[in-house]
Design an enzyme around this catalytic site. Structure first.
Site, short mmCIF file in Angstrom:
data_model
loop_
_atom_site.label_atom_id
_atom_site.label_comp_id
_atom_site.label_asym_id
_atom_site.label_seq_id
_atom_site.Cartn_x
_atom_site.Cartn_y
_atom_site.Cartn_z
N LYS A 15 0.88 -1.18 0.00
CA LYS A 15 0.00 0.00 0.00
C LYS A 15 0.91 1.23 0.00
O LYS A 15 2.04 1.17 0.46
CB LYS A 15 -0.86 0.02 1.27
CG LYS A 15 -1.90 -1.08 1.36
CD LYS A 15 -3.21 -0.64 0.71
CE LYS A 15 -4.27 -1.71 0.79
NZ LYS A 15 -4.74 -1.92 2.15
N HIS B 279 2.29 7.02 2.31
CA HIS B 279 1.89 8.36 1.87
C HIS B 279 2.09 9.41 2.96
O HIS B 279 2.56 9.11 4.06
CB HIS B 279 0.44 8.34 1.38
CG HIS B 279 -0.54 7.83 2.39
ND1 HIS B 279 -0.96 8.60 3.45
CD2 HIS B 279 -1.16 6.64 2.52
CE1 HIS B 279 -1.80 7.89 4.17
NE2 HIS B 279 -1.93 6.70 3.64
N HIS C 212 1.42 8.98 6.61
CA HIS C 212 2.31 8.19 7.47
C HIS C 212 3.43 9.00 8.10
O HIS C 212 4.18 8.50 8.92
CB HIS C 212 2.96 7.05 6.67
CG HIS C 212 1.99 5.99 6.26
ND1 HIS C 212 1.59 5.81 4.96
CD2 HIS C 212 1.31 5.08 6.99
CE1 HIS C 212 0.73 4.82 4.90
NE2 HIS C 212 0.54 4.34 6.11
N1 ARG Z 1 -0.56 -0.78 9.96
C1 ARG Z 1 -1.49 0.06 10.67
C2 ARG Z 1 -2.04 1.15 9.76
O1 ARG Z 1 -1.43 1.48 8.77
C3 ARG Z 1 -0.89 0.73 11.86
C4 ARG Z 1 -0.38 -0.21 12.90
C5 ARG Z 1 -0.37 0.41 14.25
N2 ARG Z 1 0.19 -0.43 15.26
C6 ARG Z 1 -0.44 -1.37 15.93
N3 ARG Z 1 0.24 -2.08 16.82
N4 ARG Z 1 -1.70 -1.60 15.77
O2 ARG Z 1 -3.10 1.67 10.06
#
Ligand code: ARG
Length: 572
Positions: free
Chosen positions: A127, A130, A133
């Site tokens: 993905k 962007h 982030h």
């Molecule tokens: N990958 C997730 C996102 O892009 C964020 C992860 C955050 N960390 C966690 N331990 N849930 O939304």
């Protein structure tokens, strides 16, 4: 460095049986104006016990303390006792400490022997990485650096989103429409386009969804072909992410993402069952959280597959066992507040008494100024493009302003990337903010380039000081600092002195913008000092005193910027 506030609390405690030293420390204030002294002690609370009007108590205390050698003046104003330190001693104390500690100035060993995990960035593979982030990435890195500066043993984790049913879809889509060449050239853009196509086609042909589910099951069961493809998607995505991390100068100690926990969830389910926490709801297993006014936590779907939240629970348990953390910090957007509240509660119900050491550090949204960039119909703004554009624009400014640099590529990167990071960390993290190109690259506002430029200018003063600078640093504790006791110099020295406590406060509050604020204040104070006072004067003693203070400003600017993840070029 002498802790003046602590000293004053000690002195006051000797005179006041009614209050403990700790209480006095908490009551001591910093007056709003320098003319009112360095510290102030309010006497309101004492009125009742002493049966005296607060101004009288203040007057009494001021008289008793005025002969103490720590102060040049102790004054009563209304209900306050105002303490004035010797400016000369104070400036020497601060500037000599910086000269001695240099890059370590501000650091401490407060956290020695304690382990802190900072989880940040955590993008989803295949993905786009962007502009949204940027916040977790940059705030998380600064929080890691703050804890590192306080002597904690830190572990940086990138909890990659690399697991879930979407990878079934991705594999099916790739097999139908993908090209190996395209993925190698532009991994994320290509994979994303297959994924988008999958959704379009699946609307017309629901069989595709069944196929994706079956493919995901194969992946989960370790079927070699599917695993190989997934692994490849992951590697190609990471290559892209790492380019951005490289530009930002950010590293991780672990990339254990969601998939890492795929074989560690059985145990969690067993514990949940043992503790009688699971309820069946339409074939799905949930933990009911009504009692805490929260929606239930969905642990397994009706087809038995686990979820994002299940993996977060497994990850926390693993981290506790593997790292035995003192704190486990998650730098994740505030949209996920409920998610974190839910699973922290589930951990607690499971009997993990350390759930209280898990901290969610939320932050607000970043949006884009209309016109300059837009997320128009699927046009995503890649973080890498933002950074590259910042570097490009900085290069233009450097050429236009004729900025002095040995290596324009290096400086453009340091300043361009620094500008983006600085803007990101200028705002309190919880507020939503609008990304603005004009503000980012302004050399005069409260921006990264402004602070970096001030730092470089102060470095050039030190260079021009030549031998006098060296002598000033060698002899820091014995210089005649009476030359730097004017308001401009004193203001600057006070900000320098504050730096170590600012680091502590920023770490405790998980708020890097407190450091950003101080760094801007120091830059402004230095510029006022530089503007009002001639530093490289003929009188050698005066010159050395001023150079020593300049050196202190340079160090705080540099150490402060570095804590934020920003470089401080010595020439620009
Ligand atoms: N990958 C997730 C996102 O892009 C964020 C992860 C955050 N960390 C966690 N331990 N849930 O939304």
């Amino acid at each position: 460095m002498i802790d003046f506030k602590q000293k004053i609390a000690e002195i006051l405690a000797e005179k006041l049986d009614q209050l403990t030293q700790e209480e006095i420390l908490g009551m001591l204030e910093t007056p709003p104006e320098m003319s009112m002294g360095d510290y102030a002690f309010p006497c309101f609370r004492l009125a009742k016990v002493l049966r005296k009007a607060p101004p009288l108590i203040a007057k009494d205390l001021a008289e008793q303390l005025s002969s103490d050698p720590l102060f040049i003046k102790v004054e009563q104003v209304n209900a306050y006792v105002n303490f004035f330190l010797s400016r000369e001693n104070f400036v020497r104390e601060a500037a000599a400490a910086v000269a001695e500690e240099k890059e370590a100035f501000g650091r401490s060993d407060l956290g020695a022997g304690k382990r802190v995990i900072v989880e940040f960035s955590s993008p989803n593979i295949a993905k786009p990485f962007h502009i949204g982030h940027i916040r977790s990435t940059v705030i998380g890195n600064a929080i890691y650096k703050l804890y590192d500066a306080l002597g904690y043993e830190t572990i940086r984790i990138n909890h990659l989103g690399d697991y879930g049913t979407q990878f079934g879809k991705m594999i099916v889509a790739y097999r139908l429409w993908g090209s190996e060449e395209d993925v190698k050239r532009e991994p994320i853009k290509s994979l994303l386009s297959y994924y988008v196509k999958f959704h379009e086609e699946a609307e017309k042909d629901p069989k595709l969804d069944d196929e994706a589910r079956a493919t995901f099951t194969k992946l989960e069961n370790g079927s070699p072909e599917e695993v190989a493809l997934w692994q490849w998607f992951r590697e190609e995505s990471l290559k892209e992410f790492n380019r951005v991390y490289g530009l930002l100068n950010i590293e991780f100690d672990s990339y254990a993402g969601e998939s890492f926990y795929s074989d560690k969830m059985g145990r969690i389910l067993d514990t949940l069952k043992e503790k009688n926490l699971l309820t069946l709801s339409d074939g799905a297993q949930i933990v009911n959280l009504d009692e805490w006014d929260m929606a239930p936590a969905l642990i397994t779907k009706s087809d038995g597959s686990t979820l994002y939240i299940t993996r977060d629970i497994a990850a926390a348990v693993y981290r506790k066992e593997h790292y035995d953390f003192y704190k486990n910090i998650y730098v994740v957007a505030s949209q996920q507040n409920l998610h974190f509240q839910q699973w922290f509660k589930v951990l607690e119900l499971m009997g993990c008494d350390w759930s209280k050491d898990c901290v969610h550090v939320p932050f607000g949204l970043v949006s884009l100024e209309e016109g300059t960039m837009s997320t128009r119909s699927g046009r995503v703004v890649f973080l890498e493009d933002v950074l590259k554009r910042a570097i490009e624009q900085t290069r233009e400014v450097i050429i236009e302003k004729n900025v002095n640099t040995d290596n324009i590529d290096v400086t453009a990167r340091q300043v361009g990337v620094g500008a983006v990071i600085f803007q990101e960390l200028s705002n309190g993290k919880i507020k939503d903010y609008v990304f603005s190109w004009d503000k980012v690259l302004n050399f005069d506002g409260e921006t990264g380039p402004y602070v970096q430029y001030t730092h470089a200018r102060a470095c050039s003063v030190l260079r021009n000081g030549g031998e006098s600078t060296d002598k000033a640093l060698e002899n820091a504790a014995n210089l005649d600092m009476s030359y730097v006791t004017g308001d401009r110099a004193y203001e600057l020295a006070k900000l320098v002195y504050k730096f170590p406590s600012v680091i502590q406060e920023a770490a405790e509050k998980y708020e890097p913008s407190i450091v950003t604020r101080l760094v801007v204040d120091v830059a402004q104070a230095f510029n006022r000092f530089y503007h009002d006072e001639h530093i490289l004067v003929d009188n050698e003693a005066e010159k050395q005193a001023k150079l020593l203070l300049t050196h202190a400003a340079v160090r705080v600017l540099r150490n402060g910027l570095n804590l934020l993840g920003i470089e401080a070029p010595e020439r620009m």
